[in-house]
Design a protein around this motif. Structure first.
Motif, PDB file in Angstrom:
ATOM      1  N   MET A   1     -15.487 -13.815   4.368  1.00 44.89           N
ATOM      2  CA  MET A   1     -14.628 -12.741   3.934  1.00 44.89           C
ATOM      3  C   MET A   1     -13.239 -13.040   4.478  1.00 44.89           C
ATOM      4  N   PHE A   2     -12.252 -12.911   3.632  1.00 45.43           N
ATOM      5  CA  PHE A   2     -10.885 -13.199   4.052  1.00 45.43           C
ATOM      6  C   PHE A   2      -9.940 -12.336   3.224  1.00 45.43           C
ATOM      7  N   GLY A   3      -8.710 -12.218   3.673  1.00 40.37           N
ATOM      8  CA  GLY A   3      -7.740 -11.436   2.923  1.00 40.37           C
ATOM      9  C   GLY A   3      -6.532 -11.098   3.761  1.00 40.37           C
ATOM     10  N   ARG A   4      -5.892  -9.996   3.389  1.00 40.35           N
ATOM     11  CA  ARG A   4      -4.647  -9.587   4.038  1.00 40.35           C
ATOM     12  C   ARG A   4      -4.665  -8.086   4.264  1.00 40.35           C
ATOM     13  N   VAL A   5      -4.072  -7.661   5.361  1.00 43.16           N
ATOM     14  CA  VAL A   5      -3.943  -6.244   5.692  1.00 43.16           C
ATOM     15  C   VAL A   5      -2.483  -5.860   5.498  1.00 43.16           C
ATOM     16  N   ILE A   6      -2.263  -4.817   4.671  1.00 42.49           N
ATOM     17  CA  ILE A   6      -0.890  -4.367   4.412  1.00 42.49           C
ATOM     18  C   ILE A   6      -0.801  -2.850   4.557  1.00 42.49           C
ATOM     19  N   TYR A   7       0.414  -2.388   4.741  1.00 35.07           N
ATOM     20  CA  TYR A   7       0.708  -0.970   4.783  1.00 35.07           C
ATOM     21  C   TYR A   7       1.701  -0.708   3.662  1.00 35.07           C
ATOM     22  N   PRO A   8       1.283   0.067   2.627  1.00 36.94           N
ATOM     23  CA  PRO A   8       2.201   0.309   1.514  1.00 36.94           C
ATOM     24  C   PRO A   8       3.397   1.135   1.972  1.00 36.94           C
ATOM     25  N   LYS A   9       4.565   0.532   1.897  1.00 35.28           N
ATOM     26  CA  LYS A   9       5.779   1.203   2.370  1.00 35.28           C
ATOM     27  C   LYS A   9       6.864   0.984   1.332  1.00 35.28           C
ATOM     28  N   GLY A  10       7.068   1.964   0.486  1.00 35.70           N
ATOM     29  CA  GLY A  10       8.055   1.825  -0.578  1.00 35.70           C
ATOM     30  C   GLY A  10       7.600   0.790  -1.591  1.00 35.70           C
ATOM     31  N   GLU A  11       8.548   0.043  -2.111  1.00 33.84           N
ATOM     32  CA  GLU A  11       8.231  -0.972  -3.124  1.00 33.84           C
ATOM     33  C   GLU A  11       7.736  -2.277  -2.518  1.00 33.84           C
ATOM     34  N   MET A  12       8.054  -2.510  -1.266  1.00 34.67           N
ATOM     35  CA  MET A  12       7.642  -3.751  -0.610  1.00 34.67           C
ATOM     36  C   MET A  12       6.606  -3.449   0.468  1.00 34.67           C
ATOM     37  N   PRO A  13       5.322  -3.773   0.233  1.00 32.36           N
ATOM     38  CA  PRO A  13       4.323  -3.527   1.267  1.00 32.36           C
ATOM     39  C   PRO A  13       4.619  -4.347   2.518  1.00 32.36           C
ATOM     40  N   GLU A  14       4.258  -3.782   3.646  1.00 28.57           N
ATOM     41  CA  GLU A  14       4.494  -4.413   4.934  1.00 28.57           C
ATOM     42  C   GLU A  14       3.216  -5.058   5.431  1.00 28.57           C
ATOM     43  N   SER A  15       3.285  -6.301   5.901  1.00 31.46           N
ATOM     44  CA  SER A  15       2.124  -6.949   6.513  1.00 31.46           C
ATOM     45  C   SER A  15       1.802  -6.258   7.828  1.00 31.46           C
ATOM     46  N   VAL A  16       0.521  -6.135   8.130  1.00 27.42           N
ATOM     47  CA  VAL A  16       0.103  -5.507   9.382  1.00 27.42           C
ATOM     48  C   VAL A  16      -0.500  -6.585  10.276  1.00 27.42           C
ATOM     49  N   GLY A  17       0.303  -7.081  11.204  1.00 24.21           N
ATOM     50  CA  GLY A  17      -0.164  -8.082  12.152  1.00 24.21           C
ATOM     51  C   GLY A  17      -0.976  -7.436  13.269  1.00 24.21           C
ATOM     52  N   ARG A  18      -1.917  -8.182  13.782  1.00 24.32           N
ATOM     53  CA  ARG A  18      -2.770  -7.752  14.912  1.00 24.32           C
ATOM     54  C   ARG A  18      -3.629  -6.533  14.569  1.00 24.32           C
ATOM     55  N   ALA A  19      -3.906  -6.302  13.293  1.00 21.26           N
ATOM     56  CA  ALA A  19      -4.833  -5.230  12.913  1.00 21.26           C
ATOM     57  C   ALA A  19      -6.255  -5.682  13.250  1.00 21.26           C
ATOM     58  N   VAL A  20      -7.097  -4.762  13.622  1.00 24.32           N
ATOM     59  CA  VAL A  20      -8.507  -5.064  13.893  1.00 24.32           C
ATOM     60  C   VAL A  20      -9.289  -4.850  12.604  1.00 24.32           C
ATOM     61  N   VAL A  21      -9.988  -5.892  12.157  1.00 22.10           N
ATOM     62  CA  VAL A  21     -10.851  -5.819  10.982  1.00 22.10           C
ATOM     63  C   VAL A  21     -12.285  -5.968  11.491  1.00 22.10           C
ATOM     64  N   GLN A  22     -13.090  -4.945  11.252  1.00 17.80           N
ATOM     65  CA  GLN A  22     -14.473  -4.947  11.749  1.00 17.80           C
ATOM     66  C   GLN A  22     -15.429  -4.718  10.583  1.00 17.80           C
TER      67      GLN A  22
END
Length: 87
Positions: A1-22
């Motif tokens: 399983m792989f992918g990306r964690v983002i936070y939708p912020k306006g028109e440009m989503p923000e990458s979320v570094g150091r998020a815990v994925v469990q």
């Protein structure tokens, strides 16, 4: 399983570094967690097929929780919500 964690912020989503994925198998027989890198990318390898509960927590309290069925390695991107929206 792989992918990306983002936070939708306006028109440009923000990458979320150091998020815990469990991920925890529904029958609770197996679980694994990983932190996303500074660009929000994560990889959790060698997951046996099955149904999983997924929890993602960002550094600012943003969260995601849901269920997924894995049959093979799969890309899953997560859009986090403010903590209050997942209660």
């Amino acid at each position: 399983m792989f992918g990306r964690v983002i936070y939708p912020k306006g028109e440009m989503p923000e990458s979320v570094g150091r998020a815990v994925v469990q991920v925890v198998k529904e029958d609770k027989s197996f679980g694994r967690s990983m932190n996303s890198d500074k660009k929000g990318n994560y990889v959790i390898s060698k997951l046996p097929p099955g149904k999983y509960n997924v929890y993602v927590i960002g550094k600012g309290g943003q969260t995601f929780k849901g269920k997924v069925e894995l049959k093979k390695n799969k890309r899953l991107d997560f859009k986090l919500k403010p903590y209050e929206e997942n209660r």
